[in-house]
Design a protein around this motif. Structure first.
Motif, PDB file in Angstrom:
ATOM      1  N   ARG A   1       0.821  -1.225   0.000  1.00  0.00           N
ATOM      2  CA  ARG A   1       0.000   0.000   0.000  1.00  0.00           C
ATOM      3  C   ARG A   1       0.857   1.280   0.000  1.00  0.00           C
ATOM      4  O   ARG A   1       0.543   2.265   0.662  1.00  0.00           O
ATOM      5  CB  ARG A   1      -0.963   0.002   1.202  1.00  0.00           C
TER       6      ARG A   1
ATOM      7  N   LYS B   1      -1.167   4.431  -1.042  1.00  0.00           N
ATOM      8  CA  LYS B   1      -1.992   5.011   0.035  1.00  0.00           C
ATOM      9  C   LYS B   1      -1.127   5.820   0.998  1.00  0.00           C
ATOM     10  O   LYS B   1      -1.452   6.940   1.373  1.00  0.00           O
ATOM     11  CB  LYS B   1      -2.677   3.866   0.782  1.00  0.00           C
TER      12      LYS B   1
ATOM     13  N   ASN C   1     -17.046  -3.001  -5.762  1.00  0.00           N
ATOM     14  CA  ASN C   1     -16.887  -2.255  -4.512  1.00  0.00           C
ATOM     15  C   ASN C   1     -15.879  -1.107  -4.698  1.00  0.00           C
ATOM     16  O   ASN C   1     -15.386  -0.551  -3.733  1.00  0.00           O
ATOM     17  CB  ASN C   1     -16.419  -3.241  -3.420  1.00  0.00           C
TER      18      ASN C   1
ATOM     19  N   ARG D   1      -6.580   1.327  15.990  1.00  0.00           N
ATOM     20  CA  ARG D   1      -5.882   0.557  14.947  1.00  0.00           C
ATOM     21  C   ARG D   1      -4.501   0.107  15.434  1.00  0.00           C
ATOM     22  O   ARG D   1      -4.047  -0.977  15.103  1.00  0.00           O
ATOM     23  CB  ARG D   1      -5.741   1.394  13.679  1.00  0.00           C
ATOM     24  N   GLN D   2      -3.844   0.987  16.223  1.00  0.00           N
ATOM     25  CA  GLN D   2      -2.515   0.635  16.722  1.00  0.00           C
ATOM     26  C   GLN D   2      -2.594  -0.551  17.687  1.00  0.00           C
ATOM     27  O   GLN D   2      -1.791  -1.484  17.604  1.00  0.00           O
ATOM     28  CB  GLN D   2      -1.884   1.855  17.404  1.00  0.00           C
TER      29      GLN D   2
ATOM     30  N   ARG E   1      -4.817  -2.855  17.682  1.00  0.00           N
ATOM     31  CA  ARG E   1      -5.095  -4.078  16.923  1.00  0.00           C
ATOM     32  C   ARG E   1      -3.831  -4.572  16.217  1.00  0.00           C
ATOM     33  O   ARG E   1      -3.526  -5.765  16.218  1.00  0.00           O
ATOM     34  CB  ARG E   1      -6.227  -3.849  15.917  1.00  0.00           C
TER      35      ARG E   1
ATOM     36  N   ASN F   1     -11.666  -4.910  12.258  1.00  0.00           N
ATOM     37  CA  ASN F   1     -10.876  -4.173  11.275  1.00  0.00           C
ATOM     38  C   ASN F   1     -11.783  -3.695  10.152  1.00  0.00           C
ATOM     39  O   ASN F   1     -11.636  -2.612   9.617  1.00  0.00           O
ATOM     40  CB  ASN F   1      -9.748  -5.048  10.712  1.00  0.00           C
ATOM     41  N   ASP F   2     -12.776  -4.526   9.826  1.00  0.00           N
ATOM     42  CA  ASP F   2     -13.701  -4.208   8.744  1.00  0.00           C
ATOM     43  C   ASP F   2     -14.948  -5.058   8.969  1.00  0.00           C
ATOM     44  O   ASP F   2     -14.870  -6.131   9.569  1.00  0.00           O
ATOM     45  CB  ASP F   2     -13.044  -4.567   7.398  1.00  0.00           C
TER      46      ASP F   2
ATOM     47  N   SER G   1     -10.896   0.742  -2.384  1.00  0.00           N
ATOM     48  CA  SER G   1     -12.360   0.883  -2.365  1.00  0.00           C
ATOM     49  C   SER G   1     -12.748   2.282  -2.837  1.00  0.00           C
ATOM     50  O   SER G   1     -13.564   2.445  -3.729  1.00  0.00           O
ATOM     51  CB  SER G   1     -12.904   0.612  -0.965  1.00  0.00           C
ATOM     52  N   TYR G   2     -12.170   3.301  -2.218  1.00  0.00           N
ATOM     53  CA  TYR G   2     -12.297   4.663  -2.760  1.00  0.00           C
ATOM     54  C   TYR G   2     -11.109   5.470  -2.284  1.00  0.00           C
ATOM     55  O   TYR G   2     -10.652   5.300  -1.160  1.00  0.00           O
ATOM     56  CB  TYR G   2     -13.619   5.328  -2.352  1.00  0.00           C
TER      57      TYR G   2
ATOM     58  N   ARG H   1      -8.629   4.746   0.588  1.00  0.00           N
ATOM     59  CA  ARG H   1      -9.198   3.708   1.466  1.00  0.00           C
ATOM     60  C   ARG H   1      -9.249   2.356   0.771  1.00  0.00           C
ATOM     61  O   ARG H   1      -9.699   2.253  -0.374  1.00  0.00           O
ATOM     62  CB  ARG H   1     -10.615   4.080   1.900  1.00  0.00           C
ATOM     63  N   ALA H   2      -8.823   1.354   1.481  1.00  0.00           N
ATOM     64  CA  ALA H   2      -8.796   0.011   0.890  1.00  0.00           C
ATOM     65  C   ALA H   2      -9.473  -0.987   1.818  1.00  0.00           C
ATOM     66  O   ALA H   2      -9.669  -0.715   3.003  1.00  0.00           O
ATOM     67  CB  ALA H   2      -7.354  -0.403   0.643  1.00  0.00           C
ATOM     68  N   VAL H   3      -9.836  -2.116   1.268  1.00  0.00           N
ATOM     69  CA  VAL H   3     -10.395  -3.210   2.065  1.00  0.00           C
ATOM     70  C   VAL H   3      -9.614  -4.479   1.726  1.00  0.00           C
ATOM     71  O   VAL H   3      -8.959  -4.557   0.698  1.00  0.00           O
ATOM     72  CB  VAL H   3     -11.903  -3.414   1.778  1.00  0.00           C
TER      73      VAL H   3
ATOM     74  N   TRP I   1     -18.602  -8.816  -0.669  1.00  0.00           N
ATOM     75  CA  TRP I   1     -17.341  -8.171  -0.322  1.00  0.00           C
ATOM     76  C   TRP I   1     -16.251  -9.177   0.039  1.00  0.00           C
ATOM     77  O   TRP I   1     -15.252  -8.844   0.659  1.00  0.00           O
ATOM     78  CB  TRP I   1     -17.559  -7.136   0.795  1.00  0.00           C
TER      79      TRP I   1
ATOM     80  N   TYR J   1     -25.139   3.920   0.443  1.00  0.00           N
ATOM     81  CA  TYR J   1     -24.641   4.014  -0.935  1.00  0.00           C
ATOM     82  C   TYR J   1     -25.644   3.455  -1.923  1.00  0.00           C
ATOM     83  O   TYR J   1     -25.270   2.928  -2.948  1.00  0.00           O
ATOM     84  CB  TYR J   1     -23.350   3.215  -1.113  1.00  0.00           C
TER      85      TYR J   1
ATOM     86  N   LYS K   1     -17.097   5.163  11.742  1.00  0.00           N
ATOM     87  CA  LYS K   1     -15.711   4.712  11.953  1.00  0.00           C
ATOM     88  C   LYS K   1     -14.664   5.633  11.347  1.00  0.00           C
ATOM     89  O   LYS K   1     -13.541   5.682  11.825  1.00  0.00           O
ATOM     90  CB  LYS K   1     -15.535   3.292  11.432  1.00  0.00           C
TER      91      LYS K   1
END
Ligand SMILES: CN1c2c(nc(N)[nH]c2=O)NC[C@@H]1CNc1ccc(C(=O)N[C@@H](CCC(=O)N[C@@H](CCC(=O)N[C@@H](CCC(=O)O)C(=O)O)C(=O)O)C(=O)O)cc1
Ligand SMILES: N[C@@H](CCS)C(=O)O
Ligand SMILES: [Zn+2]
Length: 741
Positions: free
Chosen positions: A18, A21, A117, A429-430, A432, A476-477, A499-500, A503-505, A549, A632, A717
């Motif tokens: 990534r 990103k 997606n 996030r840290q 996790r 996480n998601d 994803s947009y 931002r990624a999944v 997804w 959406y 989130k």
């Protein structure tokens, strides 16, 4: 046997780790300057091109790399700038502001790219003066040439570009006509520079709209022919079958067709001789949007068949590889399963193996892939079982359930709630990441989650919300989390897909029979409920969304997998209910996205989707309240299916569509609980009391007050804590004032 060539339609821009990103967010957060951003992206772009080229492609796509989104790039190229951003220099900062909004102006809308997606930025035509701005496509093409790479430029075609745009007073045809000379100029510039092929993406031509667009499509490509550029153009389609006879009548060099997601219809047309001998075929034979290794023996047969009907044949992925992760190389997966997988890079290897087989009679790579595929297939990951003996219908009608649920909860008029997630802060996030990398113990991580849940239960009580949530801090998601816990899924370490924007999944991979083996959400939900006298809503993702997804197996019918997931979610619903959680939300934000691009397939899709949702949710007692949530979504086409879900309450995104969506619900006399999103969560902006009050009052004109709930548009989130607190205070205060009127 003829010689075949290989190519690609687009490559993931994210980078293996990534890097894309990180560079872009680094610039947004002012950690790096523009020069450093440009440098980092140039390295990534170069590496992407060189990597593709190393697989001996006859042509590598260029122009797919972008700072945010390709449609936005095309809009800037042709000066289709939203009115509120006009007058500024056309540069990368403008591009980012249009995509993300700035202090003064809201961002342009994000919409799903067909049935994927991935989200594109919607071009806005109000008061625009189309003209050619800085020719970024030519610049990118020159960059590829400077690396000695045989490349072909890629651009979204004029029909698709206008079809996905909004605004402006001119007609569809007028807009397209304004673009013809601009596209022509760009094509000329590329041809002059040496381009032999130009990939013009026109996926709109596989949708229901294709029929009414035939005249203007004809007109446009004839105009390109008159301008002497059409003989380099490839009209590229994907995601469904196209009308080959029609496309064949256009004066272009060739056609790109999807032979994976075409339900066999593209092949049928080729075999029927609908493609004439003078056209080049770009055959999408390798699945560009799933991660399974190709059955190369089957692909060999397909190519043989095609080559009997086509004189000039390229083989390529069925769509851009933007929709799959970059490489398997960094993954430490079970080798048995890894054998069955193929990410973007490996897919290029499959193309190379097929090319070597056909052109050089060299079967070494081909045999290796064939044997891997067979090894994977011979394993017993799947039994296709999904016997069930549970209802797909609630035992009482909504009218009966509503009374019992109201008796249980005694909720106030216009109950307030949120959609589930609270901020996934850097700290969350840290923790996790530290837990996953064994830097902290399970106990430390669990205690942190508990503290965070308690903090947010207190915040919700203080603000005065009526139905609370635990906040989803352990996730996480909303899909990957379930993939980590359910049997039959595997999750990757670096399998990111954009994803947009930045931002990624990380879609989980369904490799076998899906089963619930242990509780997924009970600990956190029950802990949260123990902290408050108000109801805490259980929070699950529904079967349609989990399937959409994830990467699903292509050799198991979707319906089987979807129902297996439904049964697993049903187990969790029942476990929550047994643990005392009597309001349970089952999110289905991907229900609309998965709708087939052709309406003839809608009914089958929707029937199966509704059935699986009802399998997941119908076993509960009458006084257990089932919620669902969608965002959406353009609801028009699916409104009846939404009603058929028979959820006691649906919370939906509405703030961007204003009154239109409420009208959809009124039109069918929707008579179940409904929570309207009263503010846009995608924006950091705090809504005013007047805005929220207005949204509620407007909806109450059309919706029965006893059915109405008040909530934000979607989960929180991505927002900052202060923004959430302020916005929810406004939501509750506005609701209370309306209650007291
Ligand atoms: C509702 N939406 C969703 C869609 N699809 C989904 N599968 N899920 C969705 O929620 N489609 C439609 C929309 C799209 N919306 C979004 C919204 C937000 C994101 C997003 O924020 N993505 C994150 C990644 C989230 C994630 O999984 N994070 C992991 C890993 C975090 C991480 O990067 N860790 C670092 C180390 C920690 C650090 O320093 O931050 C690392 O590993 O290097 C986690 O939280 O555990 C994103 O950043 O892109 C996506 C779609
Ligand atoms: N419960 C999820 C739904 C997102 S669509 C959330 O709140 O993030
Ligand atoms: Zn949502």
């Amino acid at each position: 046997m003829m010689t075949i060539k290989t190519t690609n339609l687009g490559f993931p821009r994210l980078g293996r780790k990534r890097e894309w990103k990180k560079a872009i967010e680094g610039y947004w957060n002012k950690n790096i300057n523009k020069e450093a951003l440009d440098k980092q992206l140039e390295v990534l772009h170069r590496d992407n091109l060189k990597l593709q080229s190393s697989y001996n492609l006859d042509s590598v796509p260029v122009g797919d790399f972008s700072l945010y989104d390709n449609l936005l790039d095309t809009a800037l190229l042709f000066n289709i700038i939203p009115e509120r951003f006009q007058g500024r220099e056309i540069d990368d900062d403008l591009l980012f502001d249009i995509a993300r909004g700035n202090k003064e102006h809201v961002a342009s809308a994000l919409i799903k790219w067909f049935n994927t997606n991935y989200h594109y930025i919607v071009p806005e035509w109000d008061n625009v003066v189309p003209k050619l701005n800085h020719n970024t496509l030519l610049e990118r093409y020159r960059f590829a040439l400077s690396l000695g790479i045989n490349a072909h430029p890629v651009i979204v075609g004029p029909i698709t570009f206008v079809a996905l745009s909004k605004g402006g007073t001119s007609s569809f045809e007028e807009k397209v006509r304004q673009l013809i000379p601009l596209y022509t100029e760009v094509f000329h510039s590329l041809i002059q520079e040496g381009a032999e092929l130009i990939q013009v993406d026109e996926p709109i031509l596989v949708t229901d709209q294709a029929e009414v667009l035939k005249d203007i499509t004809h007109e446009v490509y004839e105009a390109f022919n008159d301008a002497k550029v059409a003989d380099k153009l490839i009209i590229q389609t994907y995601f469904e079958a196209a009308d080959v006879k029609f496309l064949n009548g256009l004066p272009v060099k060739g056609l790109g067709l999807d032979f994976v997601h075409d339900r066999g219809n593209n092949l049928k047309q080729i075999l029927a001789g609908d493609l004439s001998g003078d056209k080049t075929l770009f055959a999408g034979v390798i699945d560009g949007r799933n991660v399974w290794a190709a059955d190369v023996a089957l692909k060999q047969q397909l190519i043989e068949k095609l080559s009997e009907h086509v004189e000039d044949l390229y083989i390529n992925p069925s769509s851009s590889l933007l929709l799959v992760p970059v490489s398997l190389e960094d993954e430490t997966l079970d080798e048995q399963i890894k054998d069955g997988l193929s990410f973007a890079t490996e897919k290029l290897g499959e193309l190379e193996a097929l090319k070597n087989l056909f052109n050089n009679n060299n079967a070494t790579q081909f045999n290796k892939l064939k044997s891997k595929y067979e090894t994977f297939q011979n394993q017993s990951f799947k039994n296709l079982e999904y016997n069930y003996n549970i209802p797909d219908q609630r035992s009482s009608t909504f009218e009966v359930r509503k009374v019992l649920q109201q008796q249980r909860w005694n909720l106030p008029d216009l109950p307030t709630t949120t959609i589930g997630s609270f901020p996934q802060s850097k700290e969350v996030r840290q923790y996790r990441a530290d837990w996953k990398n064994h830097r902290i113990t399970d106990e430390v991580y669990k205690q942190f989650l508990k503290d965070e849940i308690k903090r947010w239960i207190d915040i919700q009580e203080e603000i005065g919300l009526d139905v609370l949530v635990h906040g989803e801090f352990e996730r996480n998601d909303m899909v990957e989390f379930f993939g980590e816990k359910l049997q039959g899924f595997l999750v990757t370490k670096y399998g990111w897909v954009q994803s947009y924007g930045s931002r990624a999944v990380k879609p989980p991979i369904i490799y076998g029979d899906v089963k619930w083996t242990h509780p997924l959400t009970i600990d956190e939900t029950v802990y949260a409920q123990g902290l408050t006298n108000k109801p805490v809503k259980g929070m699950l993702t529904g079967p349609v969304t989990i399937l959409n997804w994830s990467f699903e197996r292509v050799d198991i019918p979707r319906e089987v997998v979807q129902n297996q997931i439904a049964l697993a979610i049903n187990e969790e619903v029942l476990a929550l209910e047994k643990a005392g959680i009597k309001i349970i939300q089952v999110d289905e934000p991907a229900l609309r996205e998965g709708l087939p691009l052709r309406s003839e397939f809608h009914k089958d899709y929707l029937d199966k989707a509704v059935h699986s949702f009802k399998l997941a949710t119908s076993s509960v007692a009458d006084d257990t309240q089932i919620h669902t949530h969608m965002c959406y979504s353009q609801f028009g086409q699916i409104i009846h299916a939404i009603y058929d879900l028979d959820a006691d309450v649906i919370s939906i995104e509405t703030s961007r569509s204003h009154g239109d969506l409420i009208q959809d619900f009124e039109d069918i006399n929707y008579n179940l609980g409904i929570g309207l999103g009263v503010y846009d969560i995608h924006s950091p902006r705090i809504p005013t009391e007047a805005e929220v009050t207005n949204a509620i009052e407007r909806a109450l004109k059309q919706i029965d007050r006893s059915l109405f709930w008040v909530n934000p548009d979607c989960g929180l989130k991505t927002r900052k804590e202060e923004e959430v607190k302020e916005a929810l205070k406004v939501l509750v205060t506005s609701t209370q004032k309306i209650r007291n009127q």
